[in-house]
Design a protein around this motif. Structure first.
Motif: not given
Length: 265
Positions: A172-196
């Protein structure tokens, strides 16, 4: 005297201020482990991609299994060492697959882990990522039956008693969610699917399981948050998963109170 036991839970994929990133709850787990006899926690707390910390008095318990333990349905049996089977998503590109196999070989040669042969799923798992209205991350698996068939082969034929899964996750290169996560400000976009993914295997087979996503390496970012940095040290998040599963406790099932395992889709 009964051991003083602490259960440490950090919700996955909700943007927890501590534990919502790449192993950033490990310092908390280390501190708690020093003041209790036994710490029970889950992969989201102890996994730090290629970083991990040996806590001899900690039990590494997948979330569904931890739920069943807390409900009094399952018990936990500490082990000396598990025999860990590795599932690789057919959707992983050959070069990226080789990186993960080399990481597994490294843990076997350097750390002395007991790994079985690996299995490639008979169809791509087709993981899709979703975000709830609340902002929490979740996801779906397009071919759950393929995942379960691979796990069954490892358990029945290779005699694995713990399962590591590497699924190809969408880049998901360039997405807002990924950029926010990389900068310590967002939700891990992968974690919920990993739990499934891990929940499905633990619910079906009642063996320890944890997941590491396969992703294309990201470009360098000079503003990367230290809390996200552990996931950008190399090509794979697999080492911490294999280390955790190597000593994950086995489940003791109370057949009178436990739900029957889900049938294969």
């Amino acid at each position: 005297m009964r051991p003083y036991t602490v259960v440490l839970i950090v919700p996955t994929g909700v943007g927890a201020s501590i534990g919502g990133y790449a192993g950033d709850a490990l310092p908390v787990a280390r501190a708690i482990a020093q003041i209790c006899d036994r710490l029970i926690t889950h992969p989201n707390v102890l996994n730090g991609a290629q970083l991990y910390w040996n806590l001899p008095n900690a039990l590494y318990v997948e979330g569904f299994g931890l739920d069943k333990f807390a409900a009094g349905c399952w018990g936990l049996q500490p082990v000396h060492q598990n025999r860990v089977g590795l599932i690789l998503d057919q959707g992983i590109e050959p070069d990226l697959r080789l990186r993960h196999l080399q990481a597994a070989d490294a843990t076997r040669a350097t750390l002395g882990l007991n790994l079985t042969d690996y299995v490639i799923t008979d169809a791509p798992l087709n993981v899709e990522l979703r975000t709830a209205a609340s902002g929490a991350s979740w996801g779906t698996i397009g071919n759950p039956g393929s995942l379960l068939r691979a796990a069954e082969v490892l358990i029945q034929q290779a005699k694995a008693n713990a399962i590591a899964v590497v699924a190809r996750f969408p880049d998901d290169l360039g997405s807002y969610a990924l950029e926010a996560y990389r900068h310590g400000q967002g939700v891990d976009p992968l974690a919920g699917a990993e739990a499934v993914i891990s929940h499905l295997i633990v619910r079906t087979f009642q063996v320890p399981c944890a997941h590491a996503p396969a992703l294309t390496p990201l470009p360098l970012d000079p503003n990367l948050s230290p809390r996200s940095a552990a996931e950008e040290l190399g090509y794979t998040f697999l080492p911490c998963v294999l280390v955790g599963l190597s000593r994950a406790p086995q489940f003791i099932i109370n057949s009178k109170t436990s739900l029957s395992p889900s049938p294969h889709p």
